[in-house]
Scaffold this active site. Structure first.
Site, PDB file in Angstrom:
ATOM      1  N   HIS A 105       0.833  -1.201   0.000  1.00 37.95           N
ATOM      2  CA  HIS A 105       0.000   0.000   0.000  1.00 37.95           C
ATOM      3  C   HIS A 105       0.872   1.258   0.000  1.00 37.95           C
ATOM      4  O   HIS A 105       0.926   1.979   0.980  1.00 37.95           O
ATOM      5  CB  HIS A 105      -0.913   0.018   1.233  1.00 37.95           C
ATOM      6  CG  HIS A 105      -1.762  -1.204   1.356  1.00 37.95           C
ATOM      7  ND1 HIS A 105      -2.795  -1.478   0.492  1.00 37.95           N
ATOM      8  CD2 HIS A 105      -1.730  -2.229   2.228  1.00 37.95           C
ATOM      9  CE1 HIS A 105      -3.365  -2.621   0.842  1.00 37.95           C
ATOM     10  NE2 HIS A 105      -2.738  -3.096   1.881  1.00 37.95           N
ATOM     11  N   THR A 151      -7.566   1.666   2.085  1.00 42.16           N
ATOM     12  CA  THR A 151      -8.668   1.692   1.123  1.00 42.16           C
ATOM     13  C   THR A 151      -9.758   2.680   1.499  1.00 42.16           C
ATOM     14  O   THR A 151     -10.190   3.490   0.673  1.00 42.16           O
ATOM     15  CB  THR A 151      -9.254   0.286   0.931  1.00 42.16           C
ATOM     16  OG1 THR A 151      -8.212  -0.587   0.478  1.00 42.16           O
ATOM     17  CG2 THR A 151     -10.376   0.297  -0.091  1.00 42.16           C
TER      18      THR A 151
END
Length: 181
Positions: A105, A151
């Site tokens: 990420h 997210t």
């Protein structure tokens, strides 16, 4: 994101020692995640000469740990070891630290900021500074370090940017509309 794992679970990138037989469900994987300090030196750069498997400019991650990162890693190592000892017998004496930059990420490569001062790429609505009509979205705009899956944060920032883009398009359409008779 920094990660320290005590033992390997079936989905872990850290393998068990060769020849170790473990009954399914007998191994508990422990992972501590630490927020990475964001520094201007940490960045993604695209090659002018190398291509990736898709023929696109190959990315190169520039990444280093700060003193605060190293202290957080040490704290995570101690916490993992303590937790591992509390739940059973560790398979290894030392938690595993994944290599620097091995996050799934990546964040902050076109981060947002309050002003066009050279430390950010876009404003709080994801509009790129000094480039008319260009917005960015994704993990890249997150302006601060996180230690979790980004997210939800990315989606929230993208929604805010999309709403700003719609307002911009509506205002532009109103200015260029041809009067009807």
């Amino acid at each position: 994101m920094l990660a320290a794992d005590l033992v390997a679970a079936p989905a872990s990138p850290v393998p068990l020692a060769e020849g170790v037989e473990v009954a399914p469900g007998a191994v508990v994987g422990l992972g501590w995640f630490c927020a990475k300090d964001i520094t201007p030196e940490d960045r993604v750069e695209f090659s002018d000469t190398e291509a990736d498997a898709y023929g696109l400019p190959a990315p190169r991650v520039h990444y280093r740990y700060t003193d605060r990162d190293l202290a957080a890693i040490e704290g995570a190592r101690k916490a993992v070891a303590e937790a591992g000892a509390a739940v059973g017998i560790p398979l290894d004496d030392s938690p595993v630290l994944l290599p620097a930059g091995s996050s799934l990420h990546y964040q902050g490569t076109t981060r947002m900021g309050p002003a066009d001062d050279g430390t950010s790429v876009c404003d709080r609505d994801s509009r790129v500074w000094n480039v008319h009509g260009l917005w960015v979205a994704g993990n890249n705009v997150i302006p601060t370090a996180t230690a979790c899956n980004p997210t939800l944060t990315s989606v929230a920032l993208a929604v805010r940017g999309a709403r700003a883009l719609v307002r911009h398009l509506e205002a532009t359409a109103d200015q260029t509309a041809v009067p009807t008779r």
